[in-house]
Design a protein around this motif. Structure first.
Motif, PDB file in Angstrom:
ATOM      1  N   ARG A  11       0.820  -1.208   0.000  1.00 36.68           N
ATOM      2  CA  ARG A  11       0.000   0.000   0.000  1.00 36.68           C
ATOM      3  C   ARG A  11       0.862   1.270   0.000  1.00 36.68           C
ATOM      4  O   ARG A  11       0.483   2.298  -0.561  1.00 36.68           O
ATOM      5  CB  ARG A  11      -0.930  -0.011   1.219  1.00 36.68           C
ATOM      6  CG  ARG A  11      -2.034   1.030   1.186  1.00 36.68           C
ATOM      7  CD  ARG A  11      -2.802   1.023   2.518  1.00 36.68           C
ATOM      8  NE  ARG A  11      -3.316  -0.305   2.828  1.00 36.68           N
ATOM      9  CZ  ARG A  11      -4.467  -0.787   2.386  1.00 36.68           C
ATOM     10  NH1 ARG A  11      -5.241  -0.041   1.612  1.00 36.68           N
ATOM     11  NH2 ARG A  11      -4.866  -2.003   2.730  1.00 36.68           N
ATOM     12  N   GLY A  12       2.033   1.168   0.630  1.00 30.02           N
ATOM     13  CA  GLY A  12       2.908   2.336   0.705  1.00 30.02           C
ATOM     14  C   GLY A  12       4.062   2.282  -0.280  1.00 30.02           C
ATOM     15  O   GLY A  12       5.047   3.014  -0.109  1.00 30.02           O
ATOM     16  N   ASP A  38       5.665   2.113  -4.405  1.00 30.42           N
ATOM     17  CA  ASP A  38       5.471   2.431  -5.827  1.00 30.42           C
ATOM     18  C   ASP A  38       5.716   1.209  -6.697  1.00 30.42           C
ATOM     19  O   ASP A  38       5.134   1.071  -7.769  1.00 30.42           O
ATOM     20  CB  ASP A  38       6.437   3.542  -6.269  1.00 30.42           C
ATOM     21  CG  ASP A  38       6.147   4.865  -5.597  1.00 30.42           C
ATOM     22  OD1 ASP A  38       4.963   5.169  -5.367  1.00 30.42           O
ATOM     23  OD2 ASP A  38       7.107   5.598  -5.286  1.00 30.42           O
ATOM     24  N   GLU A  96      -3.196  -3.584  -7.150  1.00 31.26           N
ATOM     25  CA  GLU A  96      -3.715  -2.306  -7.649  1.00 31.26           C
ATOM     26  C   GLU A  96      -4.945  -1.861  -6.880  1.00 31.26           C
ATOM     27  O   GLU A  96      -5.235  -0.669  -6.779  1.00 31.26           O
ATOM     28  CB  GLU A  96      -4.047  -2.435  -9.137  1.00 31.26           C
ATOM     29  CG  GLU A  96      -4.177  -1.092  -9.829  1.00 31.26           C
ATOM     30  CD  GLU A  96      -4.361  -1.242 -11.326  1.00 31.26           C
ATOM     31  OE1 GLU A  96      -3.861  -0.377 -12.066  1.00 31.26           O
ATOM     32  OE2 GLU A  96      -5.013  -2.212 -11.756  1.00 31.26           O
ATOM     33  N   ARG A 118      -3.280  -0.171  -3.919  1.00 33.07           N
ATOM     34  CA  ARG A 118      -2.383   0.926  -4.281  1.00 33.07           C
ATOM     35  C   ARG A 118      -2.518   1.182  -5.788  1.00 33.07           C
ATOM     36  O   ARG A 118      -1.764   0.649  -6.601  1.00 33.07           O
ATOM     37  CB  ARG A 118      -0.940   0.544  -3.938  1.00 33.07           C
ATOM     38  CG  ARG A 118       0.081   1.662  -3.777  1.00 33.07           C
ATOM     39  CD  ARG A 118       0.102   2.655  -4.880  1.00 33.07           C
ATOM     40  NE  ARG A 118       1.310   3.466  -4.946  1.00 33.07           N
ATOM     41  CZ  ARG A 118       1.561   4.278  -5.946  1.00 33.07           C
ATOM     42  NH1 ARG A 118       0.699   4.408  -6.965  1.00 33.07           N
ATOM     43  NH2 ARG A 118       2.673   4.979  -5.954  1.00 33.07           N
ATOM     44  N   ILE A 142       0.262   1.135  -8.947  1.00 40.29           N
ATOM     45  CA  ILE A 142       1.468   0.418  -8.535  1.00 40.29           C
ATOM     46  C   ILE A 142       2.089  -0.316  -9.730  1.00 40.29           C
ATOM     47  O   ILE A 142       1.399  -0.665 -10.699  1.00 40.29           O
ATOM     48  CB  ILE A 142       1.152  -0.581  -7.403  1.00 40.29           C
ATOM     49  CG1 ILE A 142       2.428  -1.023  -6.671  1.00 40.29           C
ATOM     50  CG2 ILE A 142       0.375  -1.789  -7.943  1.00 40.29           C
ATOM     51  CD1 ILE A 142       2.170  -1.774  -5.387  1.00 40.29           C
TER      52      ILE A 142
END
Length: 358
Positions: free
Chosen positions: A54-55, A57, A79, A82, A85
């Motif tokens: 979630r945090g 890239d 996805e 996040r 991503i």
């Protein structure tokens, strides 16, 4: 950058000389990373993985195809937590196809992609390149692909799933010899240009290559055999290819008469490609390597001081980064950054969902 490992640790930690849970592979590949250790077979471990994603890239994984989906970590799953991503998947043979489910390793792929045959001995015995060449190549190609995807992500917010493989990477890396083999009908021409090879001197080995006819003329002058330049057997590269064994035999008789440094100086001054055959220890002492500071000696707890080659083009220096971490060295730190409270972290450690290095 963080590395997620299972309780038994990444296999790279036990390759070769491996004191205190570190190897040359794990140290060189993980310098500057932080490490978290968790058991993704447990529901809590899967949930932590998603929270870490979630945090993030980018997520990079090297499971066999299908494993990530069983962990509820497929690209759609990621996805959903996040958006935008990037997922990079590196498998042995790709995500689909008749061999997709096969286990793979560097040695297996060196064999199946023709690399071992390309590197065969003079007796035509296939020979593995003496390092994890396919693994390293795949990592470099993945870096190129991820860099492009990150640029797109920053420009558009779009993510993507990159489906990469050791098979594809090793094949792309060997494009030149592969095409050459095709053009020659699979018959190997040992000498693309002649002379080209390694030769003994009076005190060491040198590598000598002539790429053009003019360079061979310069070589003939440098070794004080000017008549070679006008000999019909050696005048053109095509004729030298036919007479390659004779060319190399005559050069071997000449090179053994002087020292390695003498020939390197003499041939380079004449414009002929020539250099030493160094061991890794000799490479570290090479004047050019030392001038460019390409291999600083860095301290690591398990190994003491070790040479760490610089990464070409990188602004950050290895000596400014943290050493390769122990298994689970930053587990608690990373859990806190992911939003978990101390009571939750204590529970994870107690149930061995997560492990913190001591």
């Amino acid at each position: 950058m963080l590395k997620v490992e299972p309780p038994q640790g990444d296999w790279g930690r036990v390759m070769g000389v491996a004191p205190e849970g570190h190897s040359s592979l794990s140290v060189s590949a993980n310098w500057g990373k932080r490490a978290i250790c968790l058991d993704a077979r447990k529901p809590e471990g899967k949930a932590i993985l998603k929270q870490l994603a979630r945090g993030s890239d980018v997520v990079l994984e090297s499971f066999r195809p299908g494993v990530l989906a069983k962990m509820d970590m497929s690209y759609p799953d990621l996805e959903s937590v996040r958006p935008g991503i990037i997922l990079g998947s590196i498998s042995g043979f790709g995500s689909a196809g008749p061999h997709a489910k096969r286990p793979s390793s560097d040695s297996i792929l060196q064999g199946s992609t023709g690399m071992a045959v390309m590197n065969e001995t003079d007796d035509r015995v296939p020979k593995r390149v003496g390092m994890l060449a396919v693994d390293m190549i795949a990592g470099l190609y993945a870096g190129f692909a991820l860099s492009t995807a990150i640029h797109e992500q920053r420009a558009t917010g779009q993510g993507r799933h990159l489906d990469l493989s050791l098979l594809g990477s090793a094949s792309a890396f060997q494009a030149m010899p592969l095409i050459e083999s095709h053009l020659q009908g699979g018959v190997r021409n040992k000498h693309v240009t002649v002379p080209s090879g390694n030769f003994a001197t009076s005190d060491g080995m040198i590598s000598v290559v002539c790429l053009r006819n003019e360079m061979f003329v310069a070589l003939a002058q440098a070794v004080e055999r000017p008549e070679w330049a006008t000999d019909p057997r050696f005048a053109e590269n095509e004729s030298r290819q036919i007479n390659a064994e004779e060319v190399h035999r005559m050069l071997a008789e000449v090179f053994v008469q002087r020292t390695r440094d003498d020939w390197i100086e003499r041939l380079n001054e004449a414009g002929v490609l020539c250099g030493p055959l160094n061991s890794y220890q000799e490479l570290q002492q090479d004047p050019q390597v030392r001038f460019l500071d390409l291999m600083p000696m860095l301290a690591h707890g398990a190994f003491g001081n070790i040479p760490m080659p610089r990464f070409p083009g990188a602004d950050l220096k290895a000596e400014d980064l943290s050493p390769a971490p122990n298994l689970g060295q930053h587990t608690c730190e990373l859990l806190r950054e992911a939003g978990y409270g101390q009571s939750e972290i204590d529970a994870f450690l107690m149930s061995e969902v997560c492990i913190q290095a001591r």
